[in-house]
Enzyme design. Structure first.
Site, PDB file in Angstrom:
ATOM      1  N   LYS A  74      36.381  30.180  52.340  1.00 57.47           N
ATOM      2  CA  LYS A  74      36.700  31.657  52.348  1.00 57.47           C
ATOM      3  C   LYS A  74      37.677  31.907  53.130  1.00 57.47           C
ATOM      4  CE  LYS A  74      34.256  34.950  51.023  1.00 57.47           C
ATOM      5  NZ  LYS A  74      33.331  35.425  49.825  1.00 57.47           N
ATOM      6  N   ASP A 102      37.265  39.494  47.671  1.00 60.17           N
ATOM      7  CA  ASP A 102      36.101  39.716  48.423  1.00 60.17           C
ATOM      8  C   ASP A 102      36.221  41.407  48.664  1.00 60.17           C
ATOM      9  OD1 ASP A 102      33.629  38.009  49.273  1.00 60.17           O
ATOM     10  OD2 ASP A 102      34.184  39.399  50.805  1.00 60.17           O
TER      11      ASP A 102
HETATM   12  N1  GLU Z   1      34.041  36.794  46.911  1.00 57.74           N
HETATM   13  C1  GLU Z   1      33.362  36.319  45.730  1.00 57.74           C
HETATM   14  C2  GLU Z   1      31.932  35.753  46.340  1.00 57.74           C
HETATM   15  O1  GLU Z   1      31.607  36.036  47.465  1.00 57.74           O
HETATM   16  C3  GLU Z   1      34.168  35.618  44.593  1.00 57.74           C
HETATM   17  C4  GLU Z   1      34.686  34.257  45.160  1.00 57.74           C
HETATM   18  C5  GLU Z   1      35.433  33.692  44.104  1.00 57.74           C
HETATM   19  O2  GLU Z   1      35.521  34.298  42.815  1.00 57.74           O
HETATM   20  O3  GLU Z   1      36.178  32.768  44.259  1.00 57.74           O
HETATM   21  O4  GLU Z   1      31.332  34.696  45.871  1.00 57.74           O
END
Ligand code: GLU
Length: 447
Positions: free
Chosen positions: A124, A164
Site C-alpha cells: 500500500k 484507492d
Molecule cells: N485499493 C484497492 C484495494 O484496497 C485496489 C488495489 C489494487 O487494485 O491494487 O484493494
C-alpha cells in the site's frame, strides 16, 4: 500462539499506530485456533514475520500550487509481503494518511490478495496530499512530483500500485505518464486502473463495487435470501460506491441512501441511473460534498447535514468510504431501523464493536478483505492482460470477476463454518488468506 505477547511487542515497536494494531489484532484472534494446530508455523515464527512489513519507503513530495506557492507533502510505499507474488496494492491520497494507516492497509491487502486466487503479494502507499478543492493542474503536478520518487521502488514484476481513496483513473494517468518518462520503460503492467485504450482492464473502475455485490448475492443466497427489492444504504460517492450502486440497482435492489463527510442524502424511491452517473461528477469535482446530489435532484433526494447513511432505514448496509466509518452505535441504530445484513466494502469500515454487535445479534456480516477483493482481483486480471499484450471484453472480465468472487465466498464458507452451522465470514476470510500466505512463507524458507 501467544497473541497478547505478539501484540505487546508490535505495540512497542509501532507506538500509537492504532489502526495497524487493530487490523493485526483482528486477524490474530481469528487464526489463533488454526495456528495452534500447526507447530511448523510456530517454529518458523510465521506470525511474527507476517505482521511486519518487508520494507517501507518514505519520501518528500514537493510541488507548486496554482498560486505559485511551494507545497510539501509526505509520500510512502509500504511493501508488506511478497510470499505469493509481487507487491500489489493501491495508493491513497488523503489528508489523514500516516504510516499507521498504510501499514494497516498493506497488512489487510496481503490477506485480501491471497483470497483472490491470483499470485499477488500485499502493498500500500500514498500521501497526506489532500485532493479536496485542488484543480486538475494541481493534481497533475502533485502526481508527477510523487512519481519522481516512487518510480524507483516499483516495476511490473516487483510492485504494482493502483488506485484507492483519492486516486482514480485520472491520477493513474498522470502517474503512469511520469513513470514512463522517468523509467524509459513502456511496460503498461507497472500500474493498474489504467485507461481502457492504454492497457487498462475494461471493467476495473466498476470492479470493486460489482465484486462486492456479487459477494453479497452469494452471501444472501447461502442464507436463503434474495437481493431483489431490498433497501440498500451506502456511504461514499467515489468509484467504489458508484460501482456498488450501479450493480445493486441492476440486481433489483433499491439504493435509498448515500452519504458523505457532510451528511446523508435520503432517496426514498431509490437511486436512478441519472443520479448514479452524477456520482462520478461529484467525485471529479473534488468538492467532497454529498449535498450536491440533493441540489441537483431536489425532488428525489433529501439532504440532512451531519447524519450518516446508517440513520436511514434499510435492509442492507454497505460501508464504501473509509476505515472505522461504522461504529457500534451505528450498528445498533441500523438494527433498530430493520437492517439485517452488512457487507463491508471499505477496508476495515466497521469498528470492532460494530462487528461484534452484528455477530452477536444475528446480523449477517462479511469483512472488507473478502467483499471488496474484486477490485484488486480485476487489477490482477489487468496485469495478466498486460503481460500477454491482449485485451479482454467487458464480458470476459466480468465473468472472471464473478467466478473469483464466488470462489472467495466458497473459501469463507470452507474456513468459516462453525460447529453449529453458522458461517463466521470474518474467521473464514482471515483463515483462508492466512493459510495461503503462511504455507507459501514456510515453503520459501527463513528469509
Ligand atoms: N485499493 C484497492 C484495494 O484496497 C485496489 C488495489 C489494487 O487494485 O491494487 O484493494
Amino acid at each position: 500462539m501467544k497473541t497478547a505477547e505478539i501484540m505487546a511487542n508490535l505495540a512497542a515497536k509501532h507506538p500509537g499506530e492504532n489502526e495497524y494494531l487493530q487490523a493485526v489484532q483482528e486477524v490474530l484472534e481469528s487464526i489463533e485456533e488454526v495456528y495452534n494446530q500447526h507447530p511448523e508455523f510456530e517454529k518458523a515464527k510465521i506470525v511474527e514475520r507476517m505482521v511486519e512489513p518487508d520494507r517501507i519507503f518514505t519520501f518528500r513530495v514537493t510541488w507548486v500550487d496554482d498560486k505559485g506557492e511551494v507545497q510539501t507533502n509526505l509520500g510512502y510505499r509500504i511493501q508488506f509481503n511478497s510470499a505469493i507474488g509481487p507487491y500489489k496494492g493501491g495508493l491513497r491520497f488523503h489528508k489523514a494518511v500516516v504510516p499507521s494507516m498504510l501499514k494497516f492497509l498493506g497488512f489487510e491487502q496481503t490477506f485480501k490478495n491471497a483470497l483472490t486466487t491470483l499470485p499477488m503479494g500485499g502493498a500500500k502507499g500514498g500521501s497526506d496530499f489532500d485532493p479536496v478543492g485542488k484543480s486538475n493542474d494541481e493534481i497533475m503536478r502533485f502526481c508527477q512530483a510523487f512519481m519522481t520518487e516512487l518510480w524507483q521502488c516499483i516495476g511490473p514484476d516487483q510492485d504494482i500500485p493502483a488506485g484507492d481513496v483519492g486516486v482514480g483513473g485520472r491520477e493513474i494517468g498522470f502517474l503512469y505518464g511520469m513513470y514512463k518518462k522517468l523509467a524509459r520503460e513502456y511496460n503498461t503492467g507497472v500500474l493498474t486502473g489504467k485507461g481502457a485504450t492504454w492497457g487498462g482492464s475494461i471493467l476495473r473502475p466498476e470492479a470493486t463495487g460489482f465484486g462486492a455485490l456479487y459477494f453479497t448475492q452469494h452471501l444472501l443466497q447461502t442464507a436463503g435470501k434474495d437481493i431483489v427489492g431490498k433497501k440498500v444504504a451506502l456511504s461514499g460517492f467515489g468509484n467504489v460506491a458508484w460501482g456498488a450502486a450501479t450493480k445493486a440497482k441492476e440486481l433489483g435492489a433499491k439504493v435509498v441512501a448515500i452519504s458523505g463527510p457532510d451528511g446523508v442524502c435520503e432517496i426514498p424511491d431509490g437511486i436512478t441511473d441519472e443520479m448514479i452517473a452524477y456520482m462520478l461528477d461529484m467525485r471529479a469535482s473534488n468538492r467532497n460534498k454529498v449535498e450536491d446530489m440533493a441540489t441537483k435532484f431536489p425532488e428525489k433526494a433529501k439532504f440532512t447535514a451531519g447524519k450518516k447513511a446508517w440513520s436511514i432505514p434499510c435492509d442492507i448496509a454497505l460501508p464504501c468510504a473509509f476505515q472505522n466509518e461504522l461504529s457500534e452505535d451505528d450498528a445498533k441504530e441500523l438494527q433498530a431501523n430493520g437492517c439485517w445484513c452488512c457487507c463491508e466494502v471499505s477496508n476495515m469500515g466497521c469498528q470492532p464493536g460494530a462487528i461484534h454487535y452484528f455477530q452477536n445479534n444475528g446480523i449477517l456480516f462479511a469483512p472488507g478483505k473478502a467483499v471488496n477483493a474484486g477490485g484488486v482481483a480485476t487489477s490482477g486480471l489487468e496485469m495478466t492482460q498486460n503481460a500477454s499484450h491482449i485485451s479482454w471484453s467487458a464480458k470476459e472480465v466480468d465473468d472472471k470477476l464473478h467466478f473469483i468472487m464466488q470462489s472467495i465466498h466458497e473459501q469463507c464458507v470452507k474456513y468459516g463454518t462453525q460447529p453449529d452451522g453458522h458461517i463466521d465470514y470474518v474467521k473464514g476470510a482471515n483463515i483462508a488468506g492466512f493459510m495461503k500466505v503462511a504455507t507459501a512463507m514456510l515453503e520459501q524458507g527463513i528469509i
